[in-house]
Write a protein that holds these residues in place. Structure first.
Motif, PDB file in Angstrom:
ATOM      1  N   PRO A 103       0.817  -1.229   0.000  1.00  0.00           N
ATOM      2  CA  PRO A 103       0.000   0.000   0.000  1.00  0.00           C
ATOM      3  C   PRO A 103       0.842   1.268   0.000  1.00  0.00           C
ATOM      4  CG  PRO A 103      -0.848  -1.587   1.596  1.00  0.00           C
ATOM      5  CD  PRO A 103       0.462  -2.127   1.119  1.00  0.00           C
ATOM      6  N   ARG A 104       1.993   1.220   0.686  1.00  0.00           N
ATOM      7  CA  ARG A 104       2.834   2.421   0.720  1.00  0.00           C
ATOM      8  C   ARG A 104       3.401   2.725  -0.664  1.00  0.00           C
ATOM      9  NH1 ARG A 104       7.075   3.317   5.526  1.00  0.00           N
ATOM     10  NH2 ARG A 104       5.055   3.503   6.576  1.00  0.00           N
TER      11      ARG A 104
ATOM     12  N   GLU B 233      -5.910  17.770   5.295  1.00  0.00           N
ATOM     13  CA  GLU B 233      -7.004  17.450   6.207  1.00  0.00           C
ATOM     14  C   GLU B 233      -7.186  15.938   6.337  1.00  0.00           C
ATOM     15  OE1 GLU B 233      -7.124  19.496   3.730  1.00  0.00           O
ATOM     16  OE2 GLU B 233      -7.705  21.486   4.481  1.00  0.00           O
ATOM     17  N   GLU B 234      -7.058  15.224   5.199  1.00  0.00           N
ATOM     18  CA  GLU B 234      -7.183  13.770   5.236  1.00  0.00           C
ATOM     19  C   GLU B 234      -6.024  13.148   6.016  1.00  0.00           C
ATOM     20  OE1 GLU B 234      -7.795  12.068   1.325  1.00  0.00           O
ATOM     21  OE2 GLU B 234      -8.653  13.947   0.615  1.00  0.00           O
ATOM     22  N   VAL B 235      -4.833  13.699   5.836  1.00  0.00           N
ATOM     23  CA  VAL B 235      -3.678  13.174   6.558  1.00  0.00           C
ATOM     24  C   VAL B 235      -3.859  13.362   8.059  1.00  0.00           C
ATOM     25  CG1 VAL B 235      -1.194  13.427   6.903  1.00  0.00           C
ATOM     26  CG2 VAL B 235      -2.158  13.574   4.601  1.00  0.00           C
ATOM     27  N   LEU B 236      -4.313  14.546   8.464  1.00  0.00           N
ATOM     28  CA  LEU B 236      -4.508  14.806   9.890  1.00  0.00           C
ATOM     29  C   LEU B 236      -5.624  13.943  10.461  1.00  0.00           C
ATOM     30  CD1 LEU B 236      -4.138  18.693   9.890  1.00  0.00           C
ATOM     31  CD2 LEU B 236      -2.579  17.048  10.928  1.00  0.00           C
ATOM     32  N   ALA B 237      -6.618  13.614   9.613  1.00  0.00           N
ATOM     33  CA  ALA B 237      -7.749  12.824  10.111  1.00  0.00           C
ATOM     34  C   ALA B 237      -7.420  11.343  10.228  1.00  0.00           C
ATOM     35  CB  ALA B 237      -8.961  13.028   9.196  1.00  0.00           C
ATOM     36  N   SER B 238      -6.647  10.808   9.289  1.00  0.00           N
ATOM     37  CA  SER B 238      -6.460   9.359   9.271  1.00  0.00           C
ATOM     38  C   SER B 238      -5.015   8.907   9.062  1.00  0.00           C
ATOM     39  CB  SER B 238      -7.322   8.738   8.165  1.00  0.00           C
ATOM     40  OG  SER B 238      -6.986   9.287   6.890  1.00  0.00           O
ATOM     41  N   GLY B 239      -4.079   9.840   8.971  1.00  0.00           N
ATOM     42  CA  GLY B 239      -2.696   9.462   8.724  1.00  0.00           C
ATOM     43  C   GLY B 239      -2.014   8.874   9.949  1.00  0.00           C
ATOM     44  N   GLU B 240      -0.943   8.156   9.713  1.00  0.00           N
ATOM     45  CA  GLU B 240      -0.160   7.574  10.801  1.00  0.00           C
ATOM     46  C   GLU B 240       0.442   8.689  11.653  1.00  0.00           C
ATOM     47  OE1 GLU B 240       3.902   4.845  11.379  1.00  0.00           O
ATOM     48  OE2 GLU B 240       3.311   5.634   9.395  1.00  0.00           O
ATOM     49  N   ARG B 241       0.253   8.612  12.965  1.00  0.00           N
ATOM     50  CA  ARG B 241       0.797   9.612  13.883  1.00  0.00           C
ATOM     51  C   ARG B 241       2.058   9.061  14.543  1.00  0.00           C
ATOM     52  NH1 ARG B 241      -2.631  13.898  15.650  1.00  0.00           N
ATOM     53  NH2 ARG B 241      -4.272  14.172  14.074  1.00  0.00           N
ATOM     54  N   VAL B 242       3.109   9.850  14.547  1.00  0.00           N
ATOM     55  CA  VAL B 242       4.367   9.446  15.170  1.00  0.00           C
ATOM     56  C   VAL B 242       4.834  10.579  16.078  1.00  0.00           C
ATOM     57  CG1 VAL B 242       6.759   8.740  14.808  1.00  0.00           C
ATOM     58  CG2 VAL B 242       4.997   8.042  13.167  1.00  0.00           C
ATOM     59  N   ARG B 243       4.982  10.273  17.367  1.00  0.00           N
ATOM     60  CA  ARG B 243       5.490  11.263  18.328  1.00  0.00           C
ATOM     61  C   ARG B 243       6.974  11.019  18.545  1.00  0.00           C
ATOM     62  NH1 ARG B 243       4.020  14.903  22.046  1.00  0.00           N
ATOM     63  NH2 ARG B 243       1.825  14.682  21.439  1.00  0.00           N
TER      64      ARG B 243
ATOM     65  N   ALA C  22       1.871  13.821  11.466  1.00  0.00           N
ATOM     66  CA  ALA C  22       0.949  12.922  10.769  1.00  0.00           C
ATOM     67  C   ALA C  22       1.515  12.650   9.380  1.00  0.00           C
ATOM     68  CB  ALA C  22      -0.441  13.549  10.676  1.00  0.00           C
ATOM     69  N   PHE C  23       1.696  11.375   9.050  1.00  0.00           N
ATOM     70  CA  PHE C  23       2.359  11.004   7.800  1.00  0.00           C
ATOM     71  C   PHE C  23       1.353  10.715   6.693  1.00  0.00           C
ATOM     72  CE2 PHE C  23       5.902  10.544  10.593  1.00  0.00           C
ATOM     73  CZ  PHE C  23       7.025  10.716   9.789  1.00  0.00           C
ATOM     74  N   HIS C  24       1.726  11.126   5.487  1.00  0.00           N
ATOM     75  CA  HIS C  24       0.970  10.774   4.290  1.00  0.00           C
ATOM     76  C   HIS C  24       1.039   9.262   4.075  1.00  0.00           C
ATOM     77  CE1 HIS C  24       0.198  14.710   2.109  1.00  0.00           C
ATOM     78  NE2 HIS C  24       0.808  15.081   3.226  1.00  0.00           N
ATOM     79  N   PRO C  25       0.159   8.724   3.239  1.00  0.00           N
ATOM     80  CA  PRO C  25       0.200   7.277   2.976  1.00  0.00           C
ATOM     81  C   PRO C  25       1.527   6.773   2.429  1.00  0.00           C
ATOM     82  CG  PRO C  25      -1.886   8.199   2.219  1.00  0.00           C
ATOM     83  CD  PRO C  25      -1.021   9.367   2.612  1.00  0.00           C
ATOM     84  N   ASP C  26       2.319   7.655   1.791  1.00  0.00           N
ATOM     85  CA  ASP C  26       3.609   7.194   1.261  1.00  0.00           C
ATOM     86  C   ASP C  26       4.656   7.000   2.350  1.00  0.00           C
ATOM     87  OD1 ASP C  26       4.439   9.760   1.938  1.00  0.00           O
ATOM     88  OD2 ASP C  26       4.620  10.459  -0.120  1.00  0.00           O
ATOM     89  N   GLY C  27       4.336   7.362   3.596  1.00  0.00           N
ATOM     90  CA  GLY C  27       5.234   7.130   4.716  1.00  0.00           C
ATOM     91  C   GLY C  27       6.404   8.086   4.804  1.00  0.00           C
ATOM     92  N   ARG C  28       6.424   9.113   3.958  1.00  0.00           N
ATOM     93  CA  ARG C  28       7.568  10.026   3.946  1.00  0.00           C
ATOM     94  C   ARG C  28       7.139  11.461   4.212  1.00  0.00           C
ATOM     95  NH1 ARG C  28      10.739   8.797  -0.991  1.00  0.00           N
ATOM     96  NH2 ARG C  28      11.163   6.982   0.291  1.00  0.00           N
ATOM     97  N   ARG C  29       6.198  11.960   3.449  1.00  0.00           N
ATOM     98  CA  ARG C  29       5.733  13.327   3.685  1.00  0.00           C
ATOM     99  C   ARG C  29       4.914  13.376   4.962  1.00  0.00           C
ATOM    100  NH1 ARG C  29       2.259  14.648  -1.119  1.00  0.00           N
ATOM    101  NH2 ARG C  29       1.912  12.410  -0.986  1.00  0.00           N
ATOM    102  N   ALA C  30       4.999  14.505   5.661  1.00  0.00           N
ATOM    103  CA  ALA C  30       4.337  14.613   6.948  1.00  0.00           C
ATOM    104  C   ALA C  30       3.898  16.050   7.177  1.00  0.00           C
ATOM    105  CB  ALA C  30       5.263  14.164   8.080  1.00  0.00           C
ATOM    106  N   VAL C  31       2.880  16.216   8.017  1.00  0.00           N
ATOM    107  CA  VAL C  31       2.412  17.535   8.436  1.00  0.00           C
ATOM    108  C   VAL C  31       2.400  17.575   9.953  1.00  0.00           C
ATOM    109  CG1 VAL C  31       1.032  17.953   6.369  1.00  0.00           C
ATOM    110  CG2 VAL C  31      -0.007  16.810   8.312  1.00  0.00           C
TER     111      VAL C  31
END
Length: 416
Positions: free
Chosen positions: A211-212, A228-238, A298-307
């Protein structure tokens, strides 16, 4: 222009909580009317600038001169200010409030987002089918006639891809070496045609696979994922995210883009923050070089870009962990395996020194080296004096190493 006599009117706007909110001034020019310059310093997304001069540089020399005077404490606080300053600052505050209100009032509907994505993917697939046939035609016809084709030959294909909502693939077509003449242009053209063919075949292969990687393909052909989609459902990493630096570039559609690279101190993960702005504006910077941000991304589905997700704490950062040339190339190879169309990747080199051998390079203590982007040479030499230092840079096989930030002997970050 950074002289008090050039600014008959100037002032500092004080924020509600104290400190400078904005600085403004009226600079004497060659005409009868002064240039109106201002800088808003505490708005969301970093500083913003305004000037009535016709310069295409942003910020212009008038704004820079005004900020220079302010930094020398020669611009006084004033309760009164011209109407144009009040109007500009009020407009900025209103736009920021509307943007934050719209984001809060528009929750993402997962079903609707999925349906929109399926419809766009169908349209994009039709465009890429046509691109695949076009690529076969280019190779079947041979490359000898390429210098005679003219820009229209390539632009027609790019426009059809834009109509098919595959803007990313269209940009790759416009970047093909089109007129020959340069050294080894047939090799470069054939390589880029091959990478386009790989992208087309991989995308049209369907949903099977990682998927990535599928998310990487969507991004490369030009299917965006809204923040907005990334913040709503993207992978969160602290983590504690060290800011390695940034690079600016002009996109094929003439927008100004900024890439900011971050490194997670605990996870070791790399993150990319992308921002864009019109040609006359500076892209927002969510992070400052040489600092660290403790909080969530919050990471995009590609696992690299983040907000950036929510609030966090910021402070000065220690030099990031790095390595030698071999480790840098290993890191790039791993990233390239996940995204074969990758053109630049961040690396951190420890005890790196500029060295000259058939052009300038950055060398590690073992003597291994990588070519240096010649446009960055003099700033690097001025900042290091030729001494070994820790350097965060972008590596691109096409342009070489482009230093972003270095850390001096005292551990102080210097943005390049």
């Amino acid at each position: 222009m950074a002289k008090a006599g050039s600014w008959p009117q100037s002032g500092v706007v004080v924020a509600d909580g104290g400190g400078t909110s904005a600085v403004w001034g009226e600079c004497k020019g060659s005409g009868s009317k002064p240039y109106l310059a201002a800088a808003h310093l505490d708005g969301d997304g970093g500083p913003a600038y305004k000037c009535s001069c016709p310069s295409r540089k942003f910020p212009c020399k008038h704004v820079l001169a005004l900020l220079s005077l302010w930094s020398q404490d020669t611009v006084a606080e004033r309760e009164d200010r011209p109407e144009w300053v009040t109007t500009w600052l009020s407009g900025r505050v209103a736009r920021q409030e509307r943007a934050s209100g719209a984001a809060a009032a528009a929750p993402v509907d997962p079903d609707r987002a999925a349906a929109t994505l399926r419809a766009r993917e169908k349209t994009v697939a039709a465009g890429l089918e046509e691109l695949r046939l076009w690529l076969h035609d280019q190779v079947d016809g041979g490359l000898a006639e390429v210098p005679k084709l003219g820009y229209g030959h390539w632009d027609r294909m790019a426009k059809r891809l834009v109509d098919a909502k595959a803007g990313g693939a269209a940009s790759l077509v416009t970047q093909l070496p089109q007129n020959g003449g340069a050294d080894r242009w047939p090799d470069r053209l054939l390589e880029r045609l091959g990478m386009l063919h790989l992208l087309t075949d991989a995308y049209l292969a369907g949903e099977d696979g990682d998927p990535r990687f599928r998310a990487v393909l969507r991004s490369r052909v030009g299917i965006p994922t809204r923040s907005e989609e990334v913040l709503a459902s993207g992978e969160r990493v602290r983590d504690t995210w060290r800011v390695l630096g940034h690079r600016d570039a002009i996109t094929p559609d003439r927008m100004r883009g900024r890439r900011q690279w971050l490194h997670g101190a605990s996870t070791g993960r790399l993150a990319l923050s992308l921002t864009f702005a019109p040609p006359t504006q500076t892209p927002d910077s969510a992070f400052r070089p040489g600092t660290e941000f403790e909080g969530e991304l919050a990471f995009h589905p590609d696992g690299r870009r983040a907000v950036r997700a929510g609030q966090g704490t910021e402070g000065p950062a220690l030099p990031p962990p790095g390595g030698g040339i071999d480790q840098a190339l290993d890191s790039f190879a791993e990233a390239l395996a996940e995204d074969p169309w990758l053109e630049a990747w961040p690396v951190v080199l420890e005890n790196a020194v500029p060295a000259r051998a058939e052009g300038w390079h950055l060398a590690d203590p073992t003597g291994a080296s990588l070519p240096l982007n010649q446009g960055e040479l003099w700033r690097l030499l001025a900042a290091t004096g030729g001494r070994p230092t820790t350097i965060a840079a972008e590596w691109s096989p096409g342009t070489g190493l482009s230093p972003m930030t270095l850390w001096d002997a005292d551990g102080k970050a210097v943005a390049l």
